[in-house]
Design a protein around this motif. Structure first.
Motif, PDB file in Angstrom:
ATOM      1  N   CYS A  82      47.049 -11.244 -16.174  1.00 42.77           N
ATOM      2  CA  CYS A  82      47.283 -10.153 -15.227  1.00 42.77           C
ATOM      3  C   CYS A  82      48.552  -9.395 -15.568  1.00 42.77           C
ATOM      4  O   CYS A  82      48.548  -8.180 -15.722  1.00 42.77           O
ATOM      5  CB  CYS A  82      47.359 -10.704 -13.800  1.00 42.77           C
ATOM      6  SG  CYS A  82      47.655  -9.439 -12.536  1.00 42.77           S
TER       7      CYS A  82
ATOM      8  N   ALA B 260      41.300  -9.849  -6.428  1.00 41.97           N
ATOM      9  CA  ALA B 260      39.919  -9.489  -6.762  1.00 41.97           C
ATOM     10  C   ALA B 260      39.543  -8.161  -6.113  1.00 41.97           C
ATOM     11  O   ALA B 260      38.904  -7.300  -6.752  1.00 41.97           O
ATOM     12  CB  ALA B 260      38.964 -10.600  -6.317  1.00 41.97           C
TER      13      ALA B 260
ATOM     14  N   LEU C  27      41.504  -5.359  -7.885  1.00 37.58           N
ATOM     15  CA  LEU C  27      40.943  -5.058  -9.207  1.00 37.58           C
ATOM     16  C   LEU C  27      39.703  -4.181  -9.087  1.00 37.58           C
ATOM     17  O   LEU C  27      39.497  -3.260  -9.893  1.00 37.58           O
ATOM     18  CB  LEU C  27      40.609  -6.356  -9.938  1.00 37.58           C
ATOM     19  CG  LEU C  27      39.968  -6.197 -11.321  1.00 37.58           C
ATOM     20  CD1 LEU C  27      40.836  -5.343 -12.231  1.00 37.58           C
ATOM     21  CD2 LEU C  27      39.705  -7.564 -11.952  1.00 37.58           C
ATOM     22  N   THR C  28      38.881  -4.439  -8.085  1.00 41.54           N
ATOM     23  CA  THR C  28      37.716  -3.582  -7.845  1.00 41.54           C
ATOM     24  C   THR C  28      38.152  -2.146  -7.593  1.00 41.54           C
ATOM     25  O   THR C  28      37.559  -1.189  -8.121  1.00 41.54           O
ATOM     26  CB  THR C  28      36.909  -4.112  -6.649  1.00 41.54           C
ATOM     27  OG1 THR C  28      36.461  -5.433  -6.913  1.00 41.54           O
ATOM     28  CG2 THR C  28      35.708  -3.221  -6.374  1.00 41.54           C
TER      29      THR C  28
ATOM     30  N   LYS D  44      39.348  -0.432 -10.806  1.00 40.87           N
ATOM     31  CA  LYS D  44      38.226   0.016 -11.633  1.00 40.87           C
ATOM     32  C   LYS D  44      37.646   1.327 -11.109  1.00 40.87           C
ATOM     33  O   LYS D  44      37.256   2.205 -11.895  1.00 40.87           O
ATOM     34  CB  LYS D  44      37.144  -1.064 -11.663  1.00 40.87           C
ATOM     35  CG  LYS D  44      37.553  -2.318 -12.425  1.00 40.87           C
ATOM     36  CD  LYS D  44      36.446  -3.367 -12.389  1.00 40.87           C
ATOM     37  CE  LYS D  44      36.841  -4.607 -13.164  1.00 40.87           C
ATOM     38  NZ  LYS D  44      35.783  -5.656 -13.133  1.00 40.87           N
TER      39      LYS D  44
ATOM     40  N   SER E 244      38.882  -1.621 -21.672  1.00 45.01           N
ATOM     41  CA  SER E 244      38.235  -2.816 -21.135  1.00 45.01           C
ATOM     42  C   SER E 244      39.197  -3.582 -20.228  1.00 45.01           C
ATOM     43  O   SER E 244      40.397  -3.685 -20.505  1.00 45.01           O
ATOM     44  CB  SER E 244      37.784  -3.724 -22.280  1.00 45.01           C
ATOM     45  OG  SER E 244      37.352  -4.979 -21.780  1.00 45.01           O
TER      46      SER E 244
ATOM     47  N   GLY F  63      38.551  -6.809 -19.368  1.00 45.96           N
ATOM     48  CA  GLY F  63      38.076  -8.180 -19.484  1.00 45.96           C
ATOM     49  C   GLY F  63      39.135  -9.197 -19.126  1.00 45.96           C
ATOM     50  O   GLY F  63      38.854 -10.184 -18.440  1.00 45.96           O
TER      51      GLY F  63
ATOM     52  N   ASN G 125      39.470  -9.439 -15.419  1.00 41.14           N
ATOM     53  CA  ASN G 125      38.369 -10.224 -14.850  1.00 41.14           C
ATOM     54  C   ASN G 125      38.634 -11.716 -15.019  1.00 41.14           C
ATOM     55  O   ASN G 125      38.384 -12.516 -14.106  1.00 41.14           O
ATOM     56  CB  ASN G 125      37.049  -9.851 -15.523  1.00 41.14           C
ATOM     57  CG  ASN G 125      36.621  -8.434 -15.234  1.00 41.14           C
ATOM     58  OD1 ASN G 125      36.944  -7.874 -14.194  1.00 41.14           O
ATOM     59  ND2 ASN G 125      35.896  -7.831 -16.160  1.00 41.14           N
TER      60      ASN G 125
ATOM     61  N   VAL H 276      41.099 -13.073 -12.433  1.00 40.68           N
ATOM     62  CA  VAL H 276      40.509 -13.371 -11.124  1.00 40.68           C
ATOM     63  C   VAL H 276      39.801 -14.727 -11.148  1.00 40.68           C
ATOM     64  O   VAL H 276      39.946 -15.539 -10.223  1.00 40.68           O
ATOM     65  CB  VAL H 276      39.519 -12.259 -10.713  1.00 40.68           C
ATOM     66  CG1 VAL H 276      38.754 -12.667  -9.456  1.00 40.68           C
ATOM     67  CG2 VAL H 276      40.264 -10.954 -10.474  1.00 40.68           C
TER      68      VAL H 276
END
Length: 238
Positions: free
Chosen positions: A33, A152, A155-156, A159, A187, A189, A192, A195
């Protein structure tokens, strides 16, 4: 003796083995992170300008509202270019997550030193050290759940703010004869993965709390002191 007594035995027990995993996964949480950096871009097109790309570079701690799109030209399609910024400030969730990972790293390391070098003090302190260890472990498990869930969700939102819908928020792109086309975004990744690691830490700290609990007097209360020699037994009730 209260000095160091190195014993690798606890590392083979769940209480020590899981603590080592917590130490490792806290490093991964911090790195995936806190070490992230990426960019997003879109292209501006009109009759005078064809597909000129503008790019914004973002990263931890994800204060996107301070990130501006960089251009080489100050005039697009006969319109003066004013800095366009991404939308949203997600620093609170990301910094909470990374800060917790740092403290988890430090506590896990300290606990491992205690287990491997001072287990005789840990188990011979009248139950105070195991009880403190248990309470701290439970608190960390709860904080990991909160921080992983918050991160989480953040992060959504990151994006969304850096994805194809970002051009819809720019007034410049709504002007006549100007077309803004989303180009690409780096990316995410590793984010993700961060999380996933956050929720793995919830499981690790929650599971470890059981094994620490077994070291406390709550699970194994101290045995009652034996009757003194020759003392008369307590009278039974009638």
């Amino acid at each position: 003796m209260s000095g160091l007594r190195l014993d690798l035995g606890p590392a083979k027990e769940p209480i020590g083995f899981i603590k080592a995993l917590q130490w490792i996964f806290s490093i991964f949480a911090f790195a995936t992170c806190g070490g992230y950096g990426g960019n997003t871009s879109f292209k501006v097109s009109c009759s005078q300008t064809k597909n000129e790309s503008v790019t914004a570079t973002f990263g931890y701690p994800f204060r996107l509202n301070t990130v501006a799109f960089q251009t080489q030209s100050k005039v697009f399609c006969n319109e003066t270019w004013n800095d366009l910024h991404l939308v949203g400030d997600f620093s609170s969730s990301s910094q909470f997550f990374v800060t917790l990972a740092v403290f988890a790293f430090l506590y896990s390391l300290a606990a491992l030193v205690l287990y491997l070098g001072y287990m005789h003090l840990y188990r011979g302190a009248g139950g105070k050290l195991p009880m403190a260890d248990f309470l701290i472990t439970v608190v960390f498990a709860f904080l990991w759940l909160v921080s992983a869930s918050a991160w989480a969700k953040a992060l959504t939102d990151v994006k969304v703010s850096t994805g194809p819908d970002l051009v819809a928020d720019f007034a410049f792109c709504q002007k006549p004869a100007i077309e803004c086309i989303f180009d690409s975004v780096s990316s995410m990744g590793s984010l993700n993965v961060s999380v996933v690691i956050g929720f793995l830490n919830v499981i690790l700290w929650g599971g470890n709390s059981w094994f620490v609990y077994k070291e406390t007097n709550l699970h194994s209360p101290p045995s009652a002191a034996p009757h003194a020699a020759g003392a008369a037994p307590a009278p039974s009730g009638i």
